[in-house]
Design a protein around this motif. Structure first.
Motif, mmCIF file in Angstrom:
data_model
loop_
_atom_site.group_PDB
_atom_site.id
_atom_site.type_symbol
_atom_site.label_atom_id
_atom_site.label_comp_id
_atom_site.label_asym_id
_atom_site.label_seq_id
_atom_site.Cartn_x
_atom_site.Cartn_y
_atom_site.Cartn_z
ATOM 1 N N UNK A 180 0.839 -1.212 0.000
ATOM 2 C CA UNK A 180 0.000 0.000 0.000
ATOM 3 C C UNK A 180 0.867 1.253 0.000
ATOM 4 N N UNK A 181 1.879 1.274 0.860
ATOM 5 C CA UNK A 181 2.764 2.430 0.942
ATOM 6 C C UNK A 181 3.534 2.632 -0.356
ATOM 7 N N UNK A 182 3.920 1.527 -0.999
ATOM 8 C CA UNK A 182 4.666 1.618 -2.254
ATOM 9 C C UNK A 182 3.828 2.272 -3.344
ATOM 10 N N UNK A 183 2.545 1.939 -3.402
ATOM 11 C CA UNK A 183 1.665 2.547 -4.398
ATOM 12 C C UNK A 183 1.552 4.054 -4.153
ATOM 13 N N UNK A 184 1.457 4.458 -2.895
ATOM 14 C CA UNK A 184 1.415 5.879 -2.585
ATOM 15 C C UNK A 184 2.692 6.558 -3.077
ATOM 16 N N UNK A 185 3.821 5.856 -2.973
ATOM 17 C CA UNK A 185 5.097 6.389 -3.437
ATOM 18 C C UNK A 185 5.298 6.312 -4.936
ATOM 19 N N UNK A 186 4.320 5.761 -5.673
ATOM 20 C CA UNK A 186 4.400 5.784 -7.125
ATOM 21 C C UNK A 186 4.442 4.437 -7.818
ATOM 22 N N UNK A 187 4.509 3.326 -7.069
ATOM 23 C CA UNK A 187 4.500 2.001 -7.693
ATOM 24 C C UNK A 187 3.111 1.733 -8.286
ATOM 25 N N UNK A 188 3.067 0.863 -9.291
ATOM 26 C CA UNK A 188 1.801 0.661 -10.000
ATOM 27 C C UNK A 188 1.089 -0.631 -9.636
ATOM 28 N N UNK A 189 1.793 -1.584 -9.001
ATOM 29 C CA UNK A 189 1.172 -2.883 -8.743
ATOM 30 C C UNK A 189 1.991 -3.633 -7.700
ATOM 31 N N UNK A 190 1.466 -4.783 -7.285
ATOM 32 C CA UNK A 190 2.119 -5.609 -6.268
ATOM 33 C C UNK A 190 1.948 -7.080 -6.593
ATOM 34 N N UNK A 191 2.848 -7.901 -6.083
ATOM 35 C CA UNK A 191 2.703 -9.347 -6.223
ATOM 36 C C UNK A 191 1.861 -9.939 -5.098
ATOM 37 N N UNK A 192 1.541 -9.132 -4.069
ATOM 38 C CA UNK A 192 0.880 -9.625 -2.861
ATOM 39 C C UNK A 192 -0.639 -9.625 -3.028
ATOM 40 N N UNK A 193 -1.248 -10.789 -3.018
ATOM 41 C CA UNK A 193 -2.683 -10.907 -3.254
ATOM 42 C C UNK A 193 -3.517 -10.314 -2.127
ATOM 43 N N UNK A 194 -3.038 -10.411 -0.895
ATOM 44 C CA UNK A 194 -3.787 -9.818 0.224
ATOM 45 C C UNK A 194 -3.876 -8.299 0.066
ATOM 46 N N UNK A 195 -2.792 -7.693 -0.402
ATOM 47 C CA UNK A 195 -2.818 -6.248 -0.656
ATOM 48 C C UNK A 195 -3.790 -5.926 -1.785
ATOM 49 N N UNK A 196 -3.852 -6.818 -2.765
ATOM 50 C CA UNK A 196 -4.780 -6.614 -3.864
ATOM 51 C C UNK A 196 -6.222 -6.628 -3.415
ATOM 52 N N UNK A 197 -6.588 -7.616 -2.607
ATOM 53 C CA UNK A 197 -7.981 -7.739 -2.192
ATOM 54 C C UNK A 197 -8.356 -6.689 -1.152
ATOM 55 N N UNK A 198 -7.399 -6.306 -0.318
ATOM 56 C CA UNK A 198 -7.714 -5.354 0.749
ATOM 57 C C UNK A 198 -7.746 -3.918 0.237
ATOM 58 N N UNK A 199 -6.814 -3.567 -0.644
ATOM 59 C CA UNK A 199 -6.676 -2.166 -1.050
ATOM 60 C C UNK A 199 -6.942 -1.911 -2.530
ATOM 61 N N UNK A 200 -7.358 -2.947 -3.261
ATOM 62 C CA UNK A 200 -7.668 -2.746 -4.664
ATOM 63 C C UNK A 200 -6.459 -2.469 -5.533
ATOM 64 N N UNK A 201 -5.284 -2.903 -5.097
ATOM 65 C CA UNK A 201 -4.060 -2.680 -5.867
ATOM 66 C C UNK A 201 -3.955 -3.738 -6.962
#
Length: 451
Positions: free
Chosen positions: A172-193
């Protein structure tokens, strides 16, 4: 004892012992103002990035002591019945103001201002510090990496390099800093990343031939997938990857390089892809990247950076070194007075701070303005009248939490705010070398503000 949905026990013991003593001495209900800030930035940071506020508000929604928790505290034999009774019905009823997520900050910036009784403000200390110290460190590292990437996308691949729950927060913090996506599925489901990921070397090693592994992956994920081409020979891997995609009737999406001299390999692979006619196939690089190695790859034909360990550990700065200090409190006469530490190297400035940012004639930030002992609403308006940008917003009022600030939309809004705020900083902020904060902090007393 089973894990709890409550966040109230995510705290240090001395928070409860202080409240216990304050209850018995009759001062626990004194109106108090605490501020969360950093005394200075780490040497390698020209600015910090605010991240984690939404997580704090989400946690505050669940900040109450369960019967099982209170019974556990009672069983310890060190807490008074008065404290246990106080905790029984505890809910934070105060106010919290803070910098918006994505905002840049500097030494002294009051990222959070917490106002309430001494007891309720004290109980929040460990939680707010643990969240912001982690998330601000990751977001600040992510921002430096996206600066170094010069517009090329960065993706978070650090889930296997930190605590399993920290990985979700880091994404989540990485997206705020400008990253576009994550490999972590829990982050995807929780924060819509958006989530990404294809295969590891083990998948290729499972098959008798590299070609078979590539064909199997494409059959399942389509030709737009990313194939890992450095399990064996990179040049042969690229040839096999392009051939496998064409056999399936399409153009390969990307190849990934995860080892060796990434700069040299990227040039060779780009040349090979182009010679094979795979001009639209992208190159993704991974392998323990940080902002410095990303910057070194700037001239190479790389399209996407996948960052793991250095991202989720703050790239050498695992904590933002933020502190939480009492700056004002009610006295015996019921008047609010400023208070400050005088400790050597750890002194603080008394009074509530109202924060704004001053700009030079070219529109770049020139000063972090902190007005001490000021009325919040009145000073906010004064900052605007003087052409400055107020930096604080209400997060909790009278115990009512702004729940919109932890939604998936809020994360994207924070990312966009950070992009704008970073673009307002002077050139020095974009340097990766050690140095002073890019914007100086100046304290003013009420009435001292001028253009």
């Amino acid at each position: 004892m089973p894990a709890s949905f409550s966040t109230a026990m995510l705290t240090d013991k001395y928070e409860l012992t202080m409240v216990d003593a304050a209850l018995h001495s009759g001062v626990s209900n004194r109106r108090s103002i605490f501020e969360l800030f950093g005394r200075k930035l780490p040497a390698t940071r020209r600015f910090g990035v605010v991240a984690g506020t939404g997580r704090i508000l989400e946690a505050l929604e669940r900040f109450e002591f369960s019967e099982d928790q209170i019974q556990w505290l009672a069983d310890q034999g060190t807490y008074s019945p008065l404290l246990l009774d106080f905790l029984q019905d505890f809910r934070f009823q105060g106010d919290i103001y803070g910098y918006a997520e994505g905002e840049c900050y500097f030494p002294g910036s009051p990222l959070l201002t917490v106002e309430g009784t001494f007891s309720e403000c004290t109980l929040l200390e460990t939680l707010v510090l643990s969240v912001l110290n982690h998330d601000c460190a990751v977001a600040s590292a992510a921002s430096r990496m996206t600066i170094a990437a010069h517009g090329r996308p960065c993706i978070d691949m650090g889930a296997r390099r930190t605590h399993e729950r920290a990985a979700v927060s880091a994404a989540r913090a990485a997206v705020i800093g400008g990253f576009i996506s994550t490999s972590d599925l829990e982050a995807g489901i929780r924060y819509g990343i958006p989530t990404v990921g294809t295969s590891a070397h083990s998948f290729t090693l499972l098959y008798d031939r590299e070609e078979d592994a590539f064909a199997a992956q494409i059959a399942q994920q389509g030709t737009g997938t990313t194939l890992l081409v450095d399990t064996y020979s990179i040049s042969q891997g690229v040839e096999n990857a392009v051939a496998a995609a064409r056999a399936a009737g399409g153009e390969l999406g990307s190849v990934r390089l995860d080892s060796g001299d990434l700069v040299a390999h990227a040039f060779k692979v780009r040349g090979q892809l182009d010679s094979l006619g795979a001009t639209s196939t992208k190159i993704v690089v991974t392998s323990d990247l940080d902002e410095y190695s990303i910057a070194a790859l700037g001239a190479a034909p790389v399209d996407i950076y996948g960052v793991g360990t250095k991202l989720v550990t703050g790239s050498g700065v695992p904590t933002a070194a933020l502190v939480y200090k009492l700056v004002a409190r009610e006295n015996e006469a019921g008047q609010m007075i400023g208070v400050a530490k005088r400790s050597e190297s750890k002194s603080t400035v008394a009074g509530r701070k109202v924060a704004g940012r001053r700009y030079d004639e070219d529109g770049y930030a020139s000063e972090e303005v902190l007005v001490a002992g000021a009325d919040w609403a009145q000073t906010q308006e004064q900052l605007r009248e003087l052409g400055m940008r107020p930096l604080q917003q209400p997060l909790v009022l009278g115990g009512e939490i702004n729940s919109d600030l932890w939604s998936a939309e809020a994360v994207l809004a924070a990312q966009e705010l950070h992009r704008r705020a970073r673009n307002e900083l002077p050139y020095a902020a974009w340097r990766l070398s050690e140095g002073e904060a890019a914007v100086p902090t100046r304290y003013y007393e009420t009435g001292e503000l001028t253009k």
